[in-house]
Design an enzyme around this catalytic site. Sequence first.
Site, PDB file in Angstrom:
ATOM      1  NE  ARG A 146      -7.453  -5.778  -2.495  1.00  0.00           N
ATOM      2  CZ  ARG A 146      -6.268  -5.216  -2.295  1.00  0.00           C
ATOM      3  NH1 ARG A 146      -5.231  -5.562  -3.033  1.00  0.00           N
ATOM      4  NH2 ARG A 146      -6.093  -4.324  -1.345  1.00  0.00           N
ATOM      5  CD  GLN A 195      -5.466 -11.182  -3.434  1.00  0.00           C
ATOM      6  OE1 GLN A 195      -4.251 -11.234  -3.538  1.00  0.00           O
ATOM      7  NE2 GLN A 195      -6.134 -10.045  -3.539  1.00  0.00           N
ATOM      8  CG  ASN A 236      -4.053  -4.517  -7.323  1.00  0.00           C
ATOM      9  OD1 ASN A 236      -4.773  -3.531  -7.395  1.00  0.00           O
ATOM     10  ND2 ASN A 236      -3.692  -5.038  -6.172  1.00  0.00           N
ATOM     11  CG  HIS A 286      -5.818 -10.537  -6.947  1.00  0.00           C
ATOM     12  ND1 HIS A 286      -6.225  -9.274  -7.302  1.00  0.00           N
ATOM     13  CD2 HIS A 286      -4.499 -10.419  -6.627  1.00  0.00           C
ATOM     14  CE1 HIS A 286      -5.194  -8.436  -7.203  1.00  0.00           C
ATOM     15  NE2 HIS A 286      -4.150  -9.111  -6.802  1.00  0.00           N
ATOM     16  CG  ASN A 312       0.984  -5.311 -12.333  1.00  0.00           C
ATOM     17  OD1 ASN A 312       2.223  -5.257 -12.394  1.00  0.00           O
ATOM     18  ND2 ASN A 312       0.350  -6.050 -11.437  1.00  0.00           N
ATOM     19  CE1 TYR A 317       0.265  -9.316 -10.830  1.00  0.00           C
ATOM     20  CE2 TYR A 317      -1.140  -8.243  -9.203  1.00  0.00           C
ATOM     21  CZ  TYR A 317       0.123  -8.531  -9.698  1.00  0.00           C
ATOM     22  OH  TYR A 317       1.240  -8.027  -9.080  1.00  0.00           O
ATOM     23  CB  THR A 321       3.586  -9.868  -2.730  1.00  0.00           C
ATOM     24  OG1 THR A 321       2.450 -10.136  -3.540  1.00  0.00           O
ATOM     25  CG2 THR A 321       4.759 -10.708  -3.216  1.00  0.00           C
ATOM     26  N   GLY A 336      -2.579  -2.261   4.513  1.00  0.00           N
ATOM     27  CA  GLY A 336      -1.519  -3.095   3.978  1.00  0.00           C
ATOM     28  C   GLY A 336      -0.198  -2.815   4.650  1.00  0.00           C
ATOM     29  NE  ARG A 337       2.127   1.040   1.423  1.00  0.00           N
ATOM     30  CZ  ARG A 337       2.080   2.261   0.906  1.00  0.00           C
ATOM     31  NH1 ARG A 337       3.192   2.868   0.576  1.00  0.00           N
ATOM     32  NH2 ARG A 337       0.925   2.857   0.719  1.00  0.00           N
TER      33      ARG A 337
HETATM   34  C1  PHB Z   1       3.144  -7.632  -6.088  1.00  0.00           C
HETATM   35  O1  PHB Z   1       3.684  -8.676  -5.718  1.00  0.00           O
HETATM   36  O2  PHB Z   1       3.777  -6.668  -6.516  1.00  0.00           O
HETATM   37  C2  PHB Z   1       1.692  -7.522  -6.033  1.00  0.00           C
HETATM   38  C3  PHB Z   1       0.938  -8.665  -5.872  1.00  0.00           C
HETATM   39  C4  PHB Z   1      -0.432  -8.579  -5.842  1.00  0.00           C
HETATM   40  C5  PHB Z   1      -1.038  -7.348  -5.978  1.00  0.00           C
HETATM   41  C6  PHB Z   1      -0.308  -6.208  -6.128  1.00  0.00           C
HETATM   42  C7  PHB Z   1       1.066  -6.293  -6.159  1.00  0.00           C
HETATM   43  O3  PHB Z   1      -2.353  -7.272  -5.977  1.00  0.00           O
END
Ligand code: PHB
Length: 366
Positions: free
Chosen positions: A234, A101, A185, A182, A242, A187, A27, A323-324
Amino acid sequence: MAIDKLLSPLRLGTLTLPNRVVMAPLTRSRAAQPGDVPTALNAEYYAQRAGAGLIVTEAAQISRQGQGYALTPGIYSGAQIDGWRRVTDAVHRQGGHIALQLWHVGRISHASLQPGGGQPVAPSAIRANMQTFIIQADGTPAHPPCDEPRALRGEELPGIVADYAQGARNAIAAGFDLVEIHAANGYLLHQFLATATNRRDDAYGGSLENRARLVLEVVDAVVAAVGAERVGIRLSPWMPYNDIEDAEAGPMALYLAEQLGRRGLAYLHLHEAEWMGVPGYPEGFREAVRARFPGAIVVCGGYTAARAEALLQTGLADAVAFGRPYIANPDLVQRFAQGAPLAEADQATFYGGGTEGYTDYPAWAG
Ligand code: PHB
């Protein structure tokens, strides 16, 4: 250290990826307003990272209802499809591959982001102990707590399934090579899977099979819309992010791996939670997933090139997502190949803003 496997090609769906380094979904909150539309700047950012074997975009909401944070891009309007087209064109011009995604946040939202200012929706009316991100009426940002959601009525679920299918069709129309559902995480889809967030007493709650029903209906609809060879998913068993908790995370992941395998999905993307302080996968789990899912297995979560290579060498995963590291290292594959040092990303510019901390990280100069 040799990282031959990480830098070797991989067949994924109908694509041949030049390497097994995947850019993980991140994000970045830079969609144009109004309308949450991807921009030329977003296209430049992704094109800079096209050396990845596969890019998975930041999560894109399939509807207004599916949005949980300000400034995230959507995949439900014509303007959004046109915006994403610039992104896919730019990545393809650089020889890259890119998946979109598909996202519905469920209860991780706030009334001010919802259509008509209504309550966010979830399997059950249980509030998440999390904050979200909004832009207030006076233009200033804020991080209010997530609102209490209302439980989705059974008759609303076909509409959500249809939104995923339309989002997938829109993504293909925008030029994406693949879509990633997705279901991780914390959601919406994960909220249905997990025992603590799904307290329903209809066909979508209770037993493990019932809790998996919505995810599999979404998968079937998306596969019918764009073809299984263009669909990935995923999952994140044991992921606490979350405010999610699943007493049956392991059995659920294996049940899904088998069901998804039968459906011929291109890939299964596992977001591991070890970097969040959760124990690593239990003994035998990777082998059990592999036995059930014949497509490509992508893993993600705090990997280094060395750890990625070691896992790939065991044959229990086919690609590794970063990612990062991709935020500050647009040429991550080249840096891995050359053993070059990695730049550190600046947290202050992760979300929102313009070019700073987004497209201004240089490639390794050698
Ligand atoms: C976030 O924006 O914090 C975020 C979005 C999607 C994810 C994990 C974190 O899968």
